[in-house]
Design a protein around this motif. Structure first.
Motif, short mmCIF file in Angstrom:
data_model
loop_
_atom_site.label_atom_id
_atom_site.label_comp_id
_atom_site.label_asym_id
_atom_site.label_seq_id
_atom_site.Cartn_x
_atom_site.Cartn_y
_atom_site.Cartn_z
N ARG A 128 0.66 -6.24 1.44
CA ARG A 128 0.65 -4.81 1.18
C ARG A 128 2.08 -4.33 1.05
NH1 ARG A 128 0.14 -0.77 6.14
NH2 ARG A 128 1.73 0.19 4.80
N GLY A 129 2.26 -3.21 0.37
CA GLY A 129 3.59 -2.66 0.19
C GLY A 129 4.01 -1.82 1.38
N GLU A 130 5.23 -1.29 1.30
CA GLU A 130 5.73 -0.44 2.37
C GLU A 130 4.87 0.81 2.54
OE1 GLU A 130 9.84 1.96 3.63
OE2 GLU A 130 9.86 0.57 1.93
N LEU A 131 4.35 1.33 1.43
CA LEU A 131 3.52 2.53 1.46
C LEU A 131 2.12 2.22 0.94
CD1 LEU A 131 5.97 5.24 0.06
CD2 LEU A 131 5.51 4.67 2.44
N MET A 132 1.15 2.98 1.44
CA MET A 132 -0.23 2.87 0.97
C MET A 132 -0.60 4.18 0.30
SD MET A 132 -1.37 -0.16 1.83
CE MET A 132 -3.13 -0.17 2.15
N PRO A 133 -0.58 4.24 -1.02
CA PRO A 133 -0.74 5.52 -1.73
C PRO A 133 -2.20 5.93 -1.93
CG PRO A 133 -0.30 3.79 -3.31
CD PRO A 133 -0.26 3.14 -1.95
N PHE A 134 -2.98 5.90 -0.85
CA PHE A 134 -4.41 6.19 -0.93
C PHE A 134 -4.78 7.31 0.04
CE2 PHE A 134 -3.85 1.70 -1.99
CZ PHE A 134 -4.49 1.63 -3.22
N ALA A 135 -5.64 8.20 -0.42
CA ALA A 135 -6.07 9.31 0.42
C ALA A 135 -6.71 8.82 1.71
CB ALA A 135 -7.05 10.20 -0.36
N CYS A 136 -7.59 7.82 1.60
CA CYS A 136 -8.28 7.32 2.80
C CYS A 136 -7.30 6.83 3.86
CB CYS A 136 -9.24 6.19 2.42
SG CYS A 136 -10.79 6.74 1.70
N TRP A 137 -6.25 6.16 3.42
CA TRP A 137 -5.27 5.62 4.37
C TRP A 137 -4.59 6.75 5.14
CZ3 TRP A 137 -4.32 0.86 6.14
CH2 TRP A 137 -3.13 0.67 6.88
N TYR A 138 -4.22 7.79 4.43
CA TYR A 138 -3.54 8.92 5.07
C TYR A 138 -4.48 9.76 5.92
CZ TYR A 138 1.11 8.30 3.16
OH TYR A 138 2.37 7.81 2.90
N LEU A 139 -5.73 9.85 5.53
CA LEU A 139 -6.67 10.71 6.24
C LEU A 139 -7.42 10.01 7.36
CD1 LEU A 139 -8.16 12.64 3.18
CD2 LEU A 139 -6.41 13.43 4.79
N THR A 140 -7.60 8.70 7.25
CA THR A 140 -8.39 7.98 8.26
C THR A 140 -7.67 6.77 8.86
OG1 THR A 140 -9.48 6.39 6.77
CG2 THR A 140 -10.45 8.61 6.94
N GLY A 141 -6.60 6.29 8.22
CA GLY A 141 -5.92 5.09 8.70
C GLY A 141 -6.53 3.81 8.18
#
Length: 209
Positions: free
Chosen positions: A85-98
């Motif tokens: 995986r990259g340094e960032l996860m550009p997905f809504a689910c990742w930011y909203l739920t982990g």
């Protein structure tokens, strides 16, 4: 995203909004190509305009002047792909739920289906990728969806997390050119927030329909 519809004439403000969403989608979907870098480097924002958007455009133009496609390939890979995986996860689910592939994606897919969007067959990422959401916003504008629909989609699927992503992008260890892309995204999200707030209910319901 694909959508079949007629294209109405747009007001200048709406065309600019659609173009910025489309630019962000392109920058975040893949490494910018040489022609796009050259165009960005040629931008000459009004030096007398001291606003977050003007500063973001100036920073992006300067970053493009000092960037080369091969360097950007490495930067993009480290930021968004990486090994595992990259340094960032550009997905809504990742930011909203982990986590990935959670309820926000289910709700997004329901909205996309209702609006008539379908996922392109060559796209592997889930639909809650920041680039895909920017593409949808651009298409909602250019295909003549009213401000109420635009605001509802923006509020449901971008407002709650996109600014955090853009701030993270500005501060990412591997970001050089993409620091400027994050600055533009952050400034634009703030501009959209203010713009939607300034619309009267009549304007939201009546314009562009």
């Amino acid at each position: 995203m694909n959508m079949i519809n007629t294209t109405p004439a747009l007001q200048e403000t709406d065309q600019l909004r659609a173009d910025i969403y489309a630019l962000l989608a392109t920058l975040l979907r893949r490494t910018p190509e040489k022609d796009l870098l050259e165009w960005l480097a040629s931008l000459e924002p009004d030096q007398d305009e001291d606003t977050p958007m003007a500063r973001a455009w100036s920073t992006l133009a300067l970053a493009a002047k000092h960037s080369k496609p091969r360097q950007l390939d490495d930067e993009y890979h480290h930021l968004f792909i990486g090994v595992g995986r990259g340094e960032l996860m550009p997905f809504a689910c990742w930011y909203l739920t982990g986590s990935l592939m959670e309820k926000p994606l289910v709700l997004l897919r329901e909205d996309l289906n209702r609006l008539g969007f379908e996922r392109q067959t060559n796209v592997k990422e889930p639909e809650d990728h920041i680039a895909a959401l920017c593409e949808v916003m651009s298409l909602l504008i250019t295909k003549g969806h009213g401000y109420a629909t635009q605001h509802q989609f923006w509020q449901q699927h971008l407002q709650s997390w996109a600014n955090r992503f853009y701030i993270d992008l500005q501060g990412a260890d591997n970001a050089v050119f993409y620091t400027a892309a994050g600055l533009l995204g952050h400034a634009f999200m703030q501009q959209e927030d203010n713009w939607f707030m300034q619309l009267t209910p009549t304007a939201r319901e009546g314009a562009q329909e």
